[in-house]
Design an enzyme around this catalytic site. Sequence first.
Site, PDB file in Angstrom:
ATOM      1  N   ASP A 116      -4.108  22.058  38.136  1.00 10.59           N
ATOM      2  CA  ASP A 116      -4.804  23.130  38.848  1.00 10.59           C
ATOM      3  C   ASP A 116      -6.092  23.461  38.104  1.00 10.59           C
ATOM      4  O   ASP A 116      -6.061  23.915  36.953  1.00 10.59           O
ATOM      5  CB  ASP A 116      -3.900  24.365  38.939  1.00 10.59           C
ATOM      6  CG  ASP A 116      -4.427  25.414  39.901  1.00 10.59           C
ATOM      7  OD1 ASP A 116      -5.553  25.232  40.418  1.00 10.59           O
ATOM      8  OD2 ASP A 116      -3.727  26.406  40.132  1.00 10.59           O
ATOM      9  N   ASP A 121      -8.537  22.092  44.754  1.00  8.50           N
ATOM     10  CA  ASP A 121      -8.488  22.212  43.294  1.00  8.50           C
ATOM     11  C   ASP A 121      -7.088  22.073  42.703  1.00  8.50           C
ATOM     12  O   ASP A 121      -6.869  22.387  41.540  1.00  8.50           O
ATOM     13  CB  ASP A 121      -9.076  23.556  42.857  1.00  8.50           C
ATOM     14  CG  ASP A 121      -8.355  24.753  43.471  1.00  8.50           C
ATOM     15  OD1 ASP A 121      -7.445  24.532  44.298  1.00  8.50           O
ATOM     16  OD2 ASP A 121      -8.697  25.891  43.123  1.00  8.50           O
ATOM     17  N   GLU A 122      -6.140  21.580  43.494  1.00  6.72           N
ATOM     18  CA  GLU A 122      -4.746  21.548  43.023  1.00  6.72           C
ATOM     19  C   GLU A 122      -4.039  20.302  43.544  1.00  6.72           C
ATOM     20  O   GLU A 122      -4.196  19.921  44.700  1.00  6.72           O
ATOM     21  CB  GLU A 122      -4.032  22.801  43.515  1.00  6.72           C
ATOM     22  CG  GLU A 122      -2.659  23.033  42.931  1.00  6.72           C
ATOM     23  CD  GLU A 122      -2.076  24.358  43.406  1.00  6.72           C
ATOM     24  OE1 GLU A 122      -1.002  24.730  42.895  1.00  6.72           O
ATOM     25  OE2 GLU A 122      -2.661  25.009  44.290  1.00  6.72           O
TER      26      GLU A 122
END
Length: 383
Positions: A9, A104-105
């Site tokens: 993350d 973003d993960e």
Amino acid sequence: MSGDILLCDLDAFFASVEQLDHPEYRGKPVIIGGRPGERGVVATCSYEARKYGVRSAMPMVQAVKLCPDAVFLPVNMDRYRQVSARVFAVYDRFAAQIEKVSIDEAYLAVPSGVGLETARKIREAVRRELGLPVSVGISVNKLLAKMACELAKPDGLYRVAKEDMPKIIWPMPVSKLHGIGPQTKEKLNRIGVKTICQLAKFPERELIKMFGAAVGVMLHQRANGNDIREIQAEREIKSIGEETTFPKDVYDQDAVLTTLMDLAGQVGYRLRHKGLKARTVTVKIRSADFSTITRSQSLSAAVEGDGAIYKVARELFVTNCGQPPWRLVGVQVSNLDSYEQLSLFQEKDEKVSRVVDKLKDKYGMGVIKRGSLLLSEERKKKQ
């Protein structure tokens, strides 16, 4: 599920990218989502801003009150997608199975016993090559990897083994268990279940009576650290959409149509990059009084060109827009196909769109714009 699972993350991703691109912002509170005085909510903020109580999804007006001296910036999604693609290219070097959760993960599956070392290498590579912080959680399943990642933040790594549950996970409040929202938390608290340990030891049959079979079993399993969800390397894309909330209510229909054209171009760009075409176009319209309508039109042949998407979106808006002012407008495509024979008009439209795509890929999304968009921008400058 065998092997180790990593959850990677990127920390305060949008804000971290802005601090990377603008060294003068480093160490300062940065809030992404708009300018002071504008409507909207916080998309994300740096950890410096979080010290003042600013959080994602918070109204921008409230964020300004909490941290008036912050650096306020609009969302630059084109730049964030560009950086995200480079980060995921790093992940590809370390894992064959990757499930993208968001920009973003991501979950990564690696062989048993190498999770911790792989996490260290990933963090080093992302920091060295891209200058970005990434937190990584390591465990035997997605649930515990997610909880380990929360413990790793910011900019760290953390491993939770199944045998660590009583010491690390069970003392936490039930609200920290992934999948438990405010209403479920309140119901559990009312029967004296306040920690994950208490939930793990609560009779499963009683949970089933309270929440139903599916949710009751899920709560009991997760409280005991069990999660059978597999890594989904490819997710079926059901729709692609973009929308814009105007900084001020808009009374000019032509200005809204110009925005629709821009949104149609963004949607078309994403559609073509996925190798997809769409049979349904949907327009979302929100008026100043917050009343919202969505209208869709299904097509006889799938399309991918900006012009074809905009043509349908324009017709839907003009027919259903009602009276000004307008607060928000959006374009979405769905009913997706991977291939469709094109008409002559569509072929020309899509060839032009693909040429524009190549320029955008090389020079950025703002490199080329339709004439009407440029004229609209010139009018704004003169006002």
